[in-house]
Scaffold this motif. Structure first.
Motif, PDB file in Angstrom:
ATOM      1  N   CYS A 131      44.582  20.459   9.342  1.00 19.66           N
ATOM      2  CA  CYS A 131      43.254  20.746   9.868  1.00 19.66           C
ATOM      3  C   CYS A 131      42.287  19.722   9.295  1.00 19.66           C
ATOM      4  CB  CYS A 131      42.837  22.157   9.458  1.00 19.66           C
ATOM      5  SG  CYS A 131      41.183  22.614   9.990  1.00 19.66           S
TER       6      CYS A 131
ATOM      7  N   HIS B 223      39.586  29.082  14.917  1.00 18.46           N
ATOM      8  CA  HIS B 223      38.362  28.617  14.233  1.00 18.46           C
ATOM      9  C   HIS B 223      37.126  29.365  14.728  1.00 18.46           C
ATOM     10  CE1 HIS B 223      39.315  25.300  11.552  1.00 18.46           C
ATOM     11  NE2 HIS B 223      40.035  24.686  12.464  1.00 18.46           N
TER      12      HIS B 223
ATOM     13  N   HIS C 148      45.232  27.181  17.189  1.00 19.80           N
ATOM     14  CA  HIS C 148      44.550  26.764  15.951  1.00 19.80           C
ATOM     15  C   HIS C 148      43.035  26.671  16.170  1.00 19.80           C
ATOM     16  CE1 HIS C 148      44.290  24.065  12.244  1.00 19.80           C
ATOM     17  NE2 HIS C 148      43.114  23.889  12.814  1.00 19.80           N
ATOM     18  N   GLU C 149      42.635  26.003  17.257  1.00 20.68           N
ATOM     19  CA  GLU C 149      41.200  25.783  17.496  1.00 20.68           C
ATOM     20  C   GLU C 149      40.488  27.093  17.857  1.00 20.68           C
ATOM     21  OE1 GLU C 149      40.044  23.111  16.448  1.00 20.68           O
ATOM     22  OE2 GLU C 149      41.923  22.001  16.395  1.00 20.68           O
TER      23      GLU C 149
HETATM   24 NI    NI Z   1      41.340  23.111  12.162  1.00 15.81          NI
END
Ligand code: NI
Length: 191
Positions: free
Chosen positions: A118, A164, A160-161
């Motif tokens: 990341c 966030h 993953h995004e």
């Molecule tokens: Ni990330």
């Protein structure tokens, strides 16, 4: 690994390239990437209700910032903005950006286990198991409904995004220890 994007049930991959060209016409601006420990990375992001010039600018800056550090994805909170915006480009050429506003995962299937990193956790990587396939409903930067789906790295980047945007970092999902990807450099510096 495949990536497909639909708008109103019609395959529309040209959208990706239109975006890339539009971004090139604008002046490049890099934003500071927040790193782990910064509280903003743990907060939930708000939905966008309309596109505004400042969000257009933000999206352009997010793409510039991501490409500048050879990232494959970036979420708005990583540059300090608590809005549901992510950009992803897993292509080797860096010419296939996908912009997702208010993204929602609608389907996950399969499983993949592999290393993940990341931009907000520099010098580190860790093994994370995620779905191998993801289908996501979102808006593009024109606030039109789109559906994107993909496997492998693209599916991993989507998950993953989107994590966030609810303040979730991949480090909370790592199996075993976080690995130091700069270990060799640091050892050289120390010796
Ligand atoms: Ni990330």
């Amino acid at each position: 690994m495949g990536i497909k994007i639909w708008k109103e049930s019609v395959l529309k991959t040209d959208m990706v390239f239109e975006n890339a060209l539009e971004q090139e016409a604008e002046s490049m601006a890099l934003r500071t990437i927040r790193t782990i420990g910064d509280e903003i990375l743990t907060k939930k992001c708000r939905k966008l209700t309309e596109m505004k010039p400042r969000y257009q600018e933000l999206i352009g800056d997010m793409l510039d910032t991501m490409y500048n550090v050879q990232g494959v994805g970036l979420a708005a909170p990583q540059v300090g903005i608590l809005k549901q915006i992510v950009v992803i480009d897993v292509s080797e050429e860096g010419d296939s950006s996908v912009i997702l506003i208010n993204p929602e995962i609608v389907e996950l299937s399969g499983e993949q286990t592999g290393q993940e990193g990341c931009l907000s956790v520099p010098g580190k990587a860790g093994v994370v198991t995620r779905a191998n396939y993801a289908r996501v409903k979102a808006l593009n930067e024109k606030m039109e409904e789109i559906v994107v789906e993909g496997e492998g790295l693209f599916a991993r980047a989507l998950q993953h995004e989107i994590d966030h945007l609810s303040g979730v970092m991949y480090v909370s999902k790592v199996q075993g220890q976080l690995l130091d990807t700069r270990q060799e450099e640091e050892q050289e510096e120390q010796s």
